[in-house]
Design a protein around this motif. Structure first.
Motif, PDB file in Angstrom:
ATOM      1  N   THR A 115      22.943 -37.431 -79.450  1.00 48.30           N
ATOM      2  CA  THR A 115      22.600 -38.042 -80.734  1.00 48.30           C
ATOM      3  C   THR A 115      21.118 -38.389 -80.744  1.00 48.30           C
ATOM      4  N   GLU A 116      20.638 -38.876 -81.869  1.00 52.66           N
ATOM      5  CA  GLU A 116      19.222 -39.207 -81.971  1.00 52.66           C
ATOM      6  C   GLU A 116      18.823 -40.361 -81.055  1.00 52.66           C
ATOM      7  N   SER A 117      19.801 -41.155 -80.612  1.00 55.28           N
ATOM      8  CA  SER A 117      19.499 -42.248 -79.690  1.00 55.28           C
ATOM      9  C   SER A 117      19.788 -41.878 -78.238  1.00 55.28           C
TER      10      SER A 117
END
Length: 367
Positions: A115-117
């Motif tokens: 994910t983006e994190s």
């Protein structure tokens, strides 16, 4: 002659090694990182949504005559501000767990989807991930009220012509006289509304929407004049959100926010309000069953560095003292266990997806 032979050997060697390299590429189209790929498993946070109503009340200027002139008892005699909590909702969110950061090695490291994190979302699979959401609370809101809420105090003048003894000068009416006139106006409005509803006028009344508007205006006028005795209220609703992250065990008495009937919803650092707390009770029977089965019999378990969560369950309560305001049962990732992913499924032959909010396996599909 020796020079020609040496050049020929170099050309042949380059060709042979070149074919070997191409063959290797054809058999393995993945670049294997030597340093590994870093990723995180998620942890679960609890988000408390709060709706509150602010009421500002202004007492009527004729409150002391409410019972004598209109039969209304116990009319408020002072202004006040009052807050009430009207609704509480519980939801969860996820974020990377700083205590569960891992490095995927070898072939598995080249197949990660994050994910983006940086949370593990899939292996050898283009797994779509939703945008991360967050909530913001502001404590700057207030209910707008007029400087003076009672502009229409009477249909009659506040002065009257004096008698001959006072040289016919204007005399100010007393507050009791003005209250009597306001009460008389209320009586007249009620009579007119009754006659309109009963169609007791000799002339034909308008019909349709015009008739409805006429009755509505009579109701508004009556409400305005009754407000001179019982007061007026102005209300507005506000929404807040509060987050906290539990650890891996039960939580008891965690202060989510504070509340004051006079000041409303407050951050937990404001000690002028009463604490609203959260309790989380871990369901130990589920976590015990998970612990028994998480150990792998394989000698190479965890060698690739791929781990996943088996999330746990918990009961969440929001409490105001001894009063339960909200309750929910939900999944808490860190209340479960972490296990190594089977190495036999990491050879590139399978597409694997994870729930990025809990770290649990979503599906394993053969390519």
């Amino acid at each position: 002659m020796k020079t020609y032979v040496l050049v020929a050997l170099i050309l042949v060697s380059s060709t042979v090694f070149g074919f070997q390299k191409d063959d290797k590429k054809s058999n393995d189209n993945l670049t294997v990182p030597t340093e590994g790929m870093v990723y995180s498993l998620p942890r679960t946070g609890v988000r408390i949504h709060v709706k509150a109503k602010q009421e500002k009340f202004f007492h009527g200027p004729y409150f002391q005559y409410a019972e004598a002139l209109l039969g209304i008892k116990n009319a408020p005699s002072s202004d006040f501000e009052r807050w009430t909590i009207t609704d509480i909702q519980i939801e969860t969110f996820s974020e990377p767990d700083p205590e569960q950061v891992h490095k995927a090695m070898g072939r598995a490291g080249a197949m990660l989807s994050l994910t983006e994190s940086g949370v593990l979302a899939g292996i050898n699979s283009d797994t779509p991930t939703a945008a991360e959401n967050y909530a913001v609370s502001t404590f700057l809101g207030d209910t707008k009220t007029p400087e003076f809420p009672f502009l229409d105090l009477s249909l009659n003048p506040f002065y009257e012509m004096g008698d001959s003894a006072s040289s016919r000068a204007f005399v100010t009416k007393s507050i009791e006289e003005k209250a009597q006139e306001a009460a008389h106006t209320v009586t007249k409005l009620r009579k007119r509304r009754f006659k309109s509803l009963a169609n007791a006028y000799e002339e034909q009344l308008p019909d349709g929407r015009a008739y409805e508007l006429m009755v509505e205006e009579l109701d508004k006028l009556e409400e305005e004049y009754v407000g001179l005795f019982v007061g007026k209220s102005y209300t507005k609703s506000f929404e807040y959100s509060f987050d906290f992250i539990p650890g891996g065990s039960d939580v008891s008495g965690e202060v989510a926010f504070r509340f004051s009937e006079n000041k409303g919803v407050l951050p937990k650092t404001d000690l002028s309000g009463k604490p609203i707390v959260v309790d989380l009770n871990k369901l130990d029977d589920l976590s015990s069953a998970q612990e028994k089965l998480k150990t792998s019999a394989s000698a190479v378990a965890g060698q690739s560095g791929i781990f996943y969560r088996i999330p746990g369950k918990a009961e969440i309560k929001v409490l105001n003292g001894l009063n339960t305001m909200a309750i929910a049962r939900t999944t808490i990732a860190q209340f479960g266990t972490v296990a190594p992913f089977p190495e036999s499924l990491l050879d590139g032959s399978y597409r694997i997806s994870f729930h990025p909010t809990t770290g649990a396996v979503k599906n394993v599909m053969e390519k």
